[in-house]
Motif scaffolding. Structure first.
Motif, PDB file in Angstrom:
ATOM      1  N   VAL A 161      -7.302   2.438  -4.955  1.00 35.01           N
ATOM      2  CA  VAL A 161      -8.396   1.909  -5.773  1.00 35.01           C
ATOM      3  C   VAL A 161      -8.982   0.643  -5.127  1.00 35.01           C
ATOM      4  CG1 VAL A 161      -8.986   0.895  -8.004  1.00 35.01           C
ATOM      5  CG2 VAL A 161      -7.549   2.932  -7.899  1.00 35.01           C
ATOM      6  N   SER A 203      -5.646   9.528  -8.476  1.00 34.32           N
ATOM      7  CA  SER A 203      -4.558   9.945  -9.358  1.00 34.32           C
ATOM      8  C   SER A 203      -4.288  11.438  -9.223  1.00 34.32           C
ATOM      9  CB  SER A 203      -4.851   9.565 -10.809  1.00 34.32           C
ATOM     10  OG  SER A 203      -6.053  10.149 -11.212  1.00 34.32           O
ATOM     11  N   THR A 252      -2.825   2.010  -6.518  1.00 37.56           N
ATOM     12  CA  THR A 252      -3.445   0.686  -6.514  1.00 37.56           C
ATOM     13  C   THR A 252      -4.134   0.431  -5.178  1.00 37.56           C
ATOM     14  OG1 THR A 252      -1.619  -0.030  -7.910  1.00 37.56           O
ATOM     15  CG2 THR A 252      -3.023  -1.752  -7.006  1.00 37.56           C
ATOM     16  N   ALA A 286     -10.011   5.754  -8.643  1.00 41.39           N
ATOM     17  CA  ALA A 286      -8.875   5.889  -9.553  1.00 41.39           C
ATOM     18  C   ALA A 286      -8.704   7.345  -9.979  1.00 41.39           C
ATOM     19  CB  ALA A 286      -9.076   4.988 -10.769  1.00 41.39           C
TER      20      ALA A 286
END
Lengths: 363, 290
Positions: free
Chosen positions: A219, A105, A216, A101
């Motif tokens: 992850v 990001s 998403t 994550a």
């Protein structure tokens, strides 16, 4: 559609699964352990392919997610007792997902070559973190003296120490991962991911939250890589920083290329082929890396779609596409057809995947 | 910390940044012109250092090693472009990543066959082996200053070629808009070949001149590759000026990080990279949406 209702689609996977279940009863333990290792690499390759094949994002840091989960198991294992699988597995997977994550990001703010370089750099950061710092043994790595197990009171339900138990657990995890990934790529989310791969601007214009979809997927992919890393550490009873190194990430990418990027289970086949090949090369020559490097180069140049190109050369008439593949092929052809039928003067509808970084402002 | 020590660290940072610039400029040129991501760039840095060790030991002259090493790298670059890299133009990034990964495996094994896997050291050239006495107990090696001078000359040559010559004009035009340049009748076949060879030669040159101040070891290419990537991400792809800024930033961050925050120094450059990504995802001098 309806292609996946065709019972013949289940024939090949069913036979393969039956063979996999039968294997430990006919093969010596060495081969059972060898296949276990290959299946784990297959899980890692399939997790990476969610990002590479379906997301169109070449990530070079998946070994880091793989390694983090292994380290979590090593650090969470008590010295004299086996760790409980019930809480160490979720903990390890959560750690990998968290790392994915954070890295995702940041890295997903970039595209193309930048994304490759940024994931490589962050992956190496984690490598150096484990390599240079004192905890978990630094560059020497750490041992896991007792493999995880599932206990109920004093009764051991599942003990990964036994190769046979371990093999069947890995096989079950593998089947679950294939099912999960198949569900994901067939879901609206999976289609949104593929749409962003084929034409990012169009997907964005249609209102898909491209960044969130990709993050998403990144992850989820990191979490599954963590599952693979947990079981790899459990098998070898040892973790080392090399588990996080980018050479492993690149090797797993080779598996994805060999197996093909357009199917869920393709990379599993790629993993089996590459690991089998490595085993043969190691047995025949001391300089097996030279041979492996040349083979990788030849595959890139001559078989851009991996094993499927090879099959086509051998069986020119056969059409070996499974339901998932043909549906994505159709979806892709629709996407390209639509984008080519629309005016492209502003360069607005260029496929994000085919963007030539050097090309700059065409048109 | 007194002013002299600070000055010495600053010199170290600049010298480190300049070597980084030399290697990363080769990488960013190849990205910018060929559109190819070359993971084997670090392997040529490593190969350059081993060539420096081997040629210097054989001939006894470091300067011969510089000339011959760069020459060998250039020729190898021409050959590689012709045999492999040429086939990658227009292929997706995955193919580029994996072909250059295959090259790394091959180069590593060839190095193993030719030079073994021992760690070596190389003597600085005659005349540059001394040190300048700064204070009673502080001195600075002449060779490190020579590296700075050497890199400055190299940077000046790169700058001159890119801004003042016809080939530089083609390179700039190609980085700006390749299709348009091709439409104007410029063939990129030859340009690509020479740019790739120059990129490889710059990587090898970095390895050669660093050999006397660091040890020559098999893994040196990997760490340099990562650092050059960070430099290019900081500066912006295809931008030589960006590579210069990125390289100096990394040199300063790494050197002063080790002085002031030794416990977290290994992570600092990545924190810097993360900060730049948040601020300017295309790099400090990167203009284009990629």
């Amino acid at each position: 559609m309806g292609t996946h209702r065709d019972p013949r689609v289940w024939l090949v996977p069913g036979v393969l699964l039956a063979l996999a279940i039968a294997l430990p009863f006919v093969a010596p333990t060495y081969y059972v352990q060898f296949v276990s290792k290959a299946l784990i690499m297959g899980i890692l390759a399939m997790s990476l392919n969610l990002v590479v094949g379906y997301g169109g994002l070449v990530s070079l840091c998946h070994a880091a997610f793989f390694g983090i989960a292994g380290y979590v198991l090593a650090l969470a294992s008590p010295k004299y007792d086996p760790a409980s699988l019930w809480w160490t597995l979720p903990l390890a997977v959560a750690a990998s997902a968290a790392a994915a994550a954070v890295i995702g990001s940041l890295a997903l703010r970039t595209r193309g070559i930048y994304f490759i370089m940024v994931t490589l750099a962050f992956g190496e950061m984690l490598f150096f973190l484990f390599h240079d710092s004192k905890f978990a043994g630094g560059s020497d790595g750490a041992f896991i003296y007792n493999k995880p197990s599932i206990m109920l009171g004093n009764l051991t339900l599942l003990d990964l120490e036994k190769p046979l138990t371990y093999y069947f657990v890995v096989l079950a995890v593998l089947v679950a991962v294939i099912a999960l990934l198949t569900m994901i790529v067939r879901s609206p989310f999976g289609h949104a991911l593929a749409a962003a791969r084929d034409n990012e601007r169009r997907a964005r214009a249609l209102g898909f939250p491209v960044f969130r979809v990709r993050l998403t997927a990144f992850v989820i992919s990191g979490a599954i890589a963590g599952i693979a890393g947990y079981f790899a550490a459990a098998q070898f009873g040892f973790v080392a920083p090399q588990m996080l190194g980018w050479h492993l990430s690149a090797t797993v990418l080779v598996m994805v290329l060999i197996g093909g990027q357009r199917s869920v289970a393709g990379p599993l086949a790629g993993a089996l082929v590459l690991i089998g090949l490595e085993e043969v090369l190691k047995a025949t020559t001391e300089h097996w890396k030279l041979a492996e490097g040349l083979i990788v180069i030849l595959i890139v140049l001559m078989l851009p779609n991996g094993v499927r190109d090879l099959l086509k050369m051998i069986l020119p008439a056969s059409d070996a596409q499974s339901g998932v593949e043909s549906s994505t092929v159709i979806a892709r052809s629709i996407a390209t057809k639509q984008s080519s039928s629309l005016p492209d003067a502003s360069g607005l509808l260029r496929s994000a995947r085919n963007d030539d970084v050097v090309g700059g402002r065409h048109g | 910390m007194d002013l002299v020590t600070l000055g010495v660290q600053l010199l170290n940072a600049i010298q480190y940044g300049m070597v980084l610039f030399l290697v990363a400029s080769g990488l960013t040129l190849v990205f910018g012109i060929l559109g190819v991501i070359n993971l084997a760039h670090g392997a040529f840095y490593m190969l350059g250092a081993y060539l420096a060790y081997w040629i210097a030991a054989y001939t006894g002259s470091f300067w011969v090693a510089v000339g011959a090493g760069v020459g060998i790298a250039f020729v190898v670059g021409l050959l590689l472009e012709n045999v492999f890299i040429r086939r990658l133009y227009g292929r997706d990034h995955l193919a580029q990543v994996l072909l250059s990964f295959g090259l790394i495996l091959v180069i590593d094994e060839i190095r193993q066959l030719l030079f073994g896997k021992d760690v070596h050291s190389v003597l600085p050239p005659e005349g540059l082996r001394g040190a300048i006495q700064l204070t009673d107990n502080l001195s600075y090696p002449v060779y490190r200053l020579a590296i700075c001078a050497f890199c400055l000359v190299a940077a000046a040559i790169i700058y001159f070629v890119i801004t003042r010559t016809r080939i530089g004009m083609i390179v700039r035009a190609g980085a700006e808009n390749r299709e348009m340049t091709r439409t104007l009748g410029i063939s990129f076949d030859t340009v690509n070949r020479y740019v790739f060879a120059v990129g490889i030669a710059l990587a090898a040159l970095g390895g050669i001149i660093v050999a006397p101040i660091s040890t020559v070891y098999p893994g040196m290419g990997d760490s340099m590759l990562i650092l050059s990537f960070v430099v290019v991400v900081l500066g912006g792809i295809g931008s030589i000026g960006g590579a210069a800024i990125g390289a100096l930033l990394i040199g300063l961050t790494d050197t002063f990080g080790k002085v002031f925050f030794p416990s977290v120094s290994s992570v600092l450059i990545y924190v810097l990279m993360a900060a730049v990504l948040l601020w300017r995802p295309n790099g400090i001098l990167g203009r284009r949406e990629v």
